[in-house]
Write a protein that holds these residues in place. Structure first.
Motif, PDB file in Angstrom:
ATOM      1  N   GLN A 163      -0.749   4.895  -0.157  1.00 54.88           N
ATOM      2  CA  GLN A 163      -1.317   5.300   1.124  1.00 54.88           C
ATOM      3  C   GLN A 163      -0.213   5.635   2.123  1.00 54.88           C
ATOM      4  O   GLN A 163      -0.302   6.620   2.865  1.00 54.88           O
ATOM      5  CB  GLN A 163      -2.210   4.186   1.682  1.00 54.88           C
ATOM      6  N   THR A 193      -7.792   4.835   1.507  1.00 52.96           N
ATOM      7  CA  THR A 193      -8.527   3.586   1.363  1.00 52.96           C
ATOM      8  C   THR A 193      -7.572   2.408   1.165  1.00 52.96           C
ATOM      9  O   THR A 193      -6.691   2.455   0.309  1.00 52.96           O
ATOM     10  CB  THR A 193      -9.498   3.661   0.172  1.00 52.96           C
ATOM     11  N   GLU A 207      -7.652  -1.237   0.043  1.00 50.92           N
ATOM     12  CA  GLU A 207      -8.462  -2.256  -0.601  1.00 50.92           C
ATOM     13  C   GLU A 207      -8.047  -3.651  -0.126  1.00 50.92           C
ATOM     14  O   GLU A 207      -6.919  -3.858   0.319  1.00 50.92           O
ATOM     15  CB  GLU A 207      -8.307  -2.185  -2.124  1.00 50.92           C
ATOM     16  N   PRO A 208      -8.958  -4.627  -0.222  1.00 49.70           N
ATOM     17  CA  PRO A 208      -8.582  -6.006   0.124  1.00 49.70           C
ATOM     18  C   PRO A 208      -7.413  -6.468  -0.751  1.00 49.70           C
ATOM     19  O   PRO A 208      -7.306  -6.095  -1.921  1.00 49.70           O
ATOM     20  CB  PRO A 208      -9.857  -6.803  -0.178  1.00 49.70           C
ATOM     21  N   ASN A 267     -12.799  -0.034   9.811  1.00 49.91           N
ATOM     22  CA  ASN A 267     -13.205  -0.967   8.767  1.00 49.91           C
ATOM     23  C   ASN A 267     -14.490  -0.518   8.079  1.00 49.91           C
ATOM     24  O   ASN A 267     -14.946  -1.157   7.136  1.00 49.91           O
ATOM     25  CB  ASN A 267     -13.426  -2.371   9.369  1.00 49.91           C
ATOM     26  N   SER A 277      -5.119  -5.107   6.781  1.00 46.24           N
ATOM     27  CA  SER A 277      -4.386  -4.497   5.668  1.00 46.24           C
ATOM     28  C   SER A 277      -3.215  -3.630   6.130  1.00 46.24           C
ATOM     29  O   SER A 277      -2.494  -3.071   5.293  1.00 46.24           O
ATOM     30  CB  SER A 277      -5.336  -3.669   4.801  1.00 46.24           C
ATOM     31  N   SER A 326      -4.296 -11.135   3.306  1.00 44.90           N
ATOM     32  CA  SER A 326      -4.151  -9.801   3.904  1.00 44.90           C
ATOM     33  C   SER A 326      -2.720  -9.667   4.410  1.00 44.90           C
ATOM     34  O   SER A 326      -1.975 -10.654   4.521  1.00 44.90           O
ATOM     35  CB  SER A 326      -5.125  -9.594   5.069  1.00 44.90           C
ATOM     36  N   GLY A 379     -10.525   0.680   5.471  1.00 48.08           N
ATOM     37  CA  GLY A 379     -10.363  -0.444   4.565  1.00 48.08           C
ATOM     38  C   GLY A 379     -10.498  -1.779   5.248  1.00 48.08           C
ATOM     39  O   GLY A 379     -10.911  -1.882   6.412  1.00 48.08           O
ATOM     40  N   SER A 380     -10.136  -2.813   4.521  1.00 50.49           N
ATOM     41  CA  SER A 380     -10.338  -4.183   4.983  1.00 50.49           C
ATOM     42  C   SER A 380      -9.465  -4.486   6.188  1.00 50.49           C
ATOM     43  O   SER A 380      -8.397  -3.897   6.373  1.00 50.49           O
ATOM     44  CB  SER A 380     -10.039  -5.160   3.846  1.00 50.49           C
ATOM     45  N   ARG A 434     -16.656   2.613   6.193  1.00 53.31           N
ATOM     46  CA  ARG A 434     -16.576   3.908   5.510  1.00 53.31           C
ATOM     47  C   ARG A 434     -17.461   4.927   6.217  1.00 53.31           C
ATOM     48  O   ARG A 434     -17.092   6.081   6.401  1.00 53.31           O
ATOM     49  CB  ARG A 434     -17.023   3.745   4.043  1.00 53.31           C
ATOM     50  N   ASP A 443      -5.443  -8.564  -3.198  1.00 52.16           N
ATOM     51  CA  ASP A 443      -5.618  -9.622  -4.188  1.00 52.16           C
ATOM     52  C   ASP A 443      -4.385 -10.539  -4.115  1.00 52.16           C
ATOM     53  O   ASP A 443      -3.458 -10.304  -3.326  1.00 52.16           O
ATOM     54  CB  ASP A 443      -5.808  -9.046  -5.591  1.00 52.16           C
ATOM     55  N   TYR A 483       0.859  -1.185   0.000  1.00 49.28           N
ATOM     56  CA  TYR A 483       0.000   0.000   0.000  1.00 49.28           C
ATOM     57  C   TYR A 483       0.899   1.240   0.000  1.00 49.28           C
ATOM     58  O   TYR A 483       0.813   2.109   0.870  1.00 49.28           O
ATOM     59  CB  TYR A 483      -0.919  -0.001   1.225  1.00 49.28           C
TER      60      TYR A 483
END
Length: 415
Positions: free
Chosen positions: A200, A354, A356-357, A312, A228, A398, A224-225, A314, A359, A197
């Motif tokens: 961020q 943010t 994100e989860p 977690n 993370s 994660s 976010g998730s 928004r 991938d 990340y």
């Protein structure tokens, strides 16, 4: 100077009485009081010696540290342009007494109790921070002076630059039960151990550097998730910036935020108020205290404090379908305004980052990075296969899962 005169010096302090108020200082006073009873004095000497050894300091290093971190009537006024002359004279008086205690205290105690002299320099903290460098410079300066009161202007500059009290000694704190508690061993996580990340991370670092430079800095919501690395990223700031202080405030204590901020306003350090896992229940009005800090009130916003919160969600305030306006009896006329206030609360942060989860490519990138830092020598394909198996059987992909996998793998390989 004999032991009675030394004892009287300790009792004659006017402003810096707190210097000898802790267990080590009290043990020192009890040694002086009981020198005519060697067995009793030696017992207190053992306490005094053990206390110094636990701090890895000699008597002179300890005494100087206590002086430089003292929080008293004088150090509380050093940010004012004009310090009362009477207070300044009292400080000069104390500095002269402290100099005598500093110069003959430890050596005299050793001689009176027939103890062997120890090279305390083996115990001096070897941290190379700017504060430690400045302390060593002040120590050299004081040792060269016949009268410590001459160094008062330099002492004031040191206080104004590095602060006093617990904010000079510690970098991490937790507000709990209406008081600020220092954290002696904060999480040692480093910024360079966090990957995946980068955008961020860089935004958070840039904003923090604005704060440290005295420039306008924004409050930030890290959303976010789970797993993370949001909380880890905030905590890692302590390992990167020396003049930064981190204060963790739990959700249950948010009503104290305005009080905390006012306490920090005039201090030389820069502060991040850290609120982890932020969210509010429907009937929870603690968000109003946070709103005051985020948006300010008639009092000007302090330039040395920002809020970094993780969540977690928004929308930080829970909303139910029953909250939405419906034509019912006893319903609020402007109910939609209330709903909008709840929904827009997160917008009151200047920045929202943010997360994100993760991938699969991002998850494996984190795994490879952590494996390299842990010096795990494993075939890359085998490492990736085992990492994916771990994610499937545990908590999904994660950063947290990657860390848990690497910790387990390292232990397994070393066993």
């Amino acid at each position: 100077m004999d032991e009675k005169a030394l004892y009287q010096n300790c009792l004659s302090l006017l402003i810096y009485r707190d210097v000898l108020r802790d267990e080590i200082g009290q043990s020192f006073l009890k040694i002086l009081q009981n020198l005519d009873s060697p067995e009793t004095a030696i017992a207190f000497y053992s306490e005094w010696f053990s206390g110094l050894a636990s701090l890895r300091q000699g008597w002179r290093d300890y005494l100087l540290t206590r002086i430089l971190t003292s929080e008293n009537a004088f150090t509380q006024q050093i940010y004012q342009a004009n310090i009362p002359a009477q207070l300044t004279e009292a400080v000069k008086h104390d500095l002269k007494l402290l100099q005598r205690i500093y110069e003959c205290g430890s050596q005299q105690i050793y001689e009176l109790l027939n103890q062997n002299t120890i090279s305390w320099h083996d115990y001096i903290d070897d941290k190379n921070t700017s504060r430690q460098i400045e302390i060593k410079q002040i120590e050299k300066q004081l040792e060269s002076l016949e009268d410590w009161s001459i160094a008062l202007p330099d002492l004031i500059n040191f206080y104004r630059r590095f602060g006093t009290g617990i904010f000079a000694e510690y970098v991490a704190f937790r507000w709990q039960n209406g008081r600020l508690n220092a954290i002696a061993n904060p999480d040692p996580i480093q910024v360079d151990s966090l990957v995946g990340y980068e955008t961020q991370r860089d935004t958070l670092l840039q904003n923090t550097e604005f704060l440290l430079a005295g420039l306008p800095a924004l409050h930030i919501l890290l959303y976010g998730s789970r797993g993370s690395g949001k909380s880890s990223l905030v905590k890692s700031l302590l390992g990167k910036y020396e003049n930064l202080r981190l204060i963790e405030v739990p959700k249950s204590e948010l009503n104290a935020l305005p009080t905390i901020v006012e306490r920090l306003r005039d201090l030389p350090q820069k502060f991040v108020i850290f609120v982890d896992d932020l969210s509010f229940e429907e009937d929870d009005d603690a968000y109003k205290a946070l709103k005051v800090v985020l948006e300010g009130n008639l009092t000007a916003r302090p330039q040395n404090v920002v809020v970094y919160a993780t969540s977690n969600r928004r929308h930080l305030i829970r909303e139910f379908f029953d909250d939405r306006p419906r034509p019912r009896d006893a319903d609020e006329i402007h109910n939609w305004d209330t709903v909008q206030e709840k929904l827009s609360f997160s917008d009151r942060f200047g920045l929202t980052l943010t997360f994100e989860p993760a991938d699969q490519p991002r998850y494996l990138k984190i795994v490879r990075h952590l494996a390299e830092q842990a010096q795990i020598d494993l075939d890359p394909k085998d490492l990736e296969f085992r990492a994916l198996q771990w994610a499937t059987r545990h908590n999904g992909r994660s950063g947290r899962t990657a860390r848990q996998f690497i910790d387990f793998l390292k232990a397994e390989l070393l066993s």
